[in-house]
Design an enzyme around this catalytic site. Structure first.
Site, PDB file in Angstrom:
ATOM      1  N   LYS A  43       0.842  -1.203   0.000  1.00  0.00           N
ATOM      2  CA  LYS A  43       0.000   0.000   0.000  1.00  0.00           C
ATOM      3  C   LYS A  43       0.875   1.250   0.000  1.00  0.00           C
ATOM      4  O   LYS A  43       0.610   2.223  -0.723  1.00  0.00           O
ATOM      5  CB  LYS A  43      -0.909  -0.015   1.229  1.00  0.00           C
ATOM      6  CG  LYS A  43      -1.657   1.287   1.528  1.00  0.00           C
ATOM      7  CD  LYS A  43      -2.728   1.600   0.512  1.00  0.00           C
ATOM      8  CE  LYS A  43      -3.764   2.599   1.043  1.00  0.00           C
ATOM      9  NZ  LYS A  43      -3.230   3.882   1.506  1.00  0.00           N
ATOM     10  N   ALA A 123      -4.089   9.354  16.216  1.00  0.00           N
ATOM     11  CA  ALA A 123      -4.898   8.144  16.406  1.00  0.00           C
ATOM     12  C   ALA A 123      -5.766   8.310  17.654  1.00  0.00           C
ATOM     13  O   ALA A 123      -5.406   9.030  18.588  1.00  0.00           O
ATOM     14  CB  ALA A 123      -3.993   6.925  16.539  1.00  0.00           C
ATOM     15  N   SER A 147      -3.519  15.971  18.143  1.00  0.00           N
ATOM     16  CA  SER A 147      -4.389  16.806  17.310  1.00  0.00           C
ATOM     17  C   SER A 147      -5.523  17.426  18.116  1.00  0.00           C
ATOM     18  O   SER A 147      -6.112  18.430  17.707  1.00  0.00           O
ATOM     19  CB  SER A 147      -4.956  16.000  16.141  1.00  0.00           C
ATOM     20  OG  SER A 147      -5.639  14.844  16.593  1.00  0.00           O
ATOM     21  N   HIS A 179     -11.102  15.143  23.042  1.00  0.00           N
ATOM     22  CA  HIS A 179     -11.613  14.964  21.677  1.00  0.00           C
ATOM     23  C   HIS A 179     -12.573  13.782  21.740  1.00  0.00           C
ATOM     24  O   HIS A 179     -12.218  12.638  21.493  1.00  0.00           O
ATOM     25  CB  HIS A 179     -10.461  14.678  20.710  1.00  0.00           C
ATOM     26  CG  HIS A 179     -10.925  14.323  19.324  1.00  0.00           C
ATOM     27  ND1 HIS A 179     -11.771  15.116  18.598  1.00  0.00           N
ATOM     28  CD2 HIS A 179     -10.658  13.248  18.534  1.00  0.00           C
ATOM     29  CE1 HIS A 179     -12.008  14.561  17.422  1.00  0.00           C
ATOM     30  NE2 HIS A 179     -11.344  13.416  17.370  1.00  0.00           N
ATOM     31  N   THR A 232     -13.791   8.885   9.300  1.00  0.00           N
ATOM     32  CA  THR A 232     -13.523  10.289   8.998  1.00  0.00           C
ATOM     33  C   THR A 232     -12.040  10.420   8.663  1.00  0.00           C
ATOM     34  O   THR A 232     -11.205   9.829   9.338  1.00  0.00           O
ATOM     35  CB  THR A 232     -13.844  11.203  10.194  1.00  0.00           C
ATOM     36  OG1 THR A 232     -12.906  10.961  11.239  1.00  0.00           O
ATOM     37  CG2 THR A 232     -15.246  10.939  10.719  1.00  0.00           C
TER      38      THR A 232
END
Length: 318
Positions: A43, A123, A147, A179, A232
């Site tokens: 990949k 992640a 993030s 989050h 997402t």
């Protein structure tokens, strides 16, 4: 002439989020060297070839290649999107144990390479896995960033912009906290085109009933997207691009990333999404947004949710 050090970014995890981030980074030419690492080597080879074929049409880095953990030795930034995916009906916190084990292995191998740059974690559950990364790596808190709620904040601005008919860029608003399900909107500091939201609602009371709906749309957006298409990835990829640019280009942006609290907001020993100054040195300063009583209570609840999870994580290190 003195040589200028090239920006080198290593991406660990070439799934939907990772490959979307890779495309965004290459298209905007943010890194001089971009390396992709994943156990799915075929990949990676395919994506690298595909990205290289687009170089004539974008502001691409000079080098895009498949690599290994050894490539992290001289990287400025390592972005980790690898991990078990979130399944329909599964919360981000359900992922904790399996992704903690994955991260212990990944981060350990990265540090064995001699890595001395900045980690950016994406992640899920991101706040917990950023905590795990700091614990395994031993790096200073400034150089381990999650993030956080950067995507939630973007979703919030989008929803508010759509409601008031203006561009999201003209909305000053933040989602902070975990989050995930315990995140909160900082309504008291929200402004639309420079006007405080509460002042707007006084003259537009019909908008009040939409406020809670806007927050719920923001908070639950991931579940809606996962139900519709399985995962997402575009939104968070753009968020990671934004953080990466802030780091590599020393932009001094204040972003709602996951940062390590050491007394800020009256809490400590937890990674959580808060407004943070981000530049070439990492997450260098946390800004303590003024919260009202309700928001303070909600934020402290979010901290406790995450601390309960990190207690179970700590047991995995014993």
């Amino acid at each position: 002439m003195k040589n200028i050090k090239a920006n080198k970014v290593v991406l660990v995890g070439d799934g939907a989020v990772g490959s979307s981030y890779a495309f965004a980074m290459v298209a905007q030419g943010v890194a001089d060297e971009f390396v992709i690492v994943d156990i799915a080597v075929d990949k990676v080879k395919g994506d690298v070839l595909d990205l290289n074929h687009g170089m004539p049409y974008g502001e691409s880095p000079s080098i895009i290649k498949a690599g290994s953990y050894e490539d992290c030795s001289d990287a400025d930034l390592v972005v980790i999107t690898a991990g078990a995916p979130q399944k329909p009906g599964e919360t981000r916190l359900d992922l904790v144990e399996k992704n903690t084990k994955i991260f212990k292995s990944i981060v350990g191998q990265i540090m064995d390479s001699g890595f001395d740059g900045i980690f950016l974690i994406a992640a899920n559950p991101v706040d917990v896995l950023t905590y795990v990364t700091k614990k395994v790596s031993g790096l200073p808190k400034e150089r381990v960033i999650g993030s956080g709620t950067i995507l939630d904040t973007a979703r919030f601005k989008y929803e508010l912009g759509a409601e008031f008919g203006i561009a999201p860029e003209s909305v000053n608003a933040s989602i902070i906290g975990e989050h995930g399900d315990s995140e909160l909107a900082v309504w008291s500091q929200t402004s639309i085109a420079g006007q405080n939201l509460y002042d707007i609602l006084k003259s537009n009371p019909e908008k009040e009933k939409r406020i809670e709906e806007i927050f719920l749309n923001t908070r639950d957006a991931a579940y809606d997207i996962i139900q519709a298409k399985g995962a997402t990835y575009y939104g968070i990829a753009m968020g990671l691009l934004h953080i990466s640019k802030a780091i590599l280009r020393n932009q001094n942006l204040v972003l709602t990333v996951s940062s390590y609290l050491e007394g800020e907001y009256g809490n400590e020993d937890v990674y959580i999404g808060v407004p943070t100054l981000v530049n070439r040195a990492g997450a260098v300063k946390i800004y303590e947004t003024s919260l009202n009583e309700k928001e303070t209570k909600e934020f402290n609840h979010s901290v406790e949710v995450l601390k309960d999870i990190t207690k179970s994580v700590d047991k995995l290190f014993q």
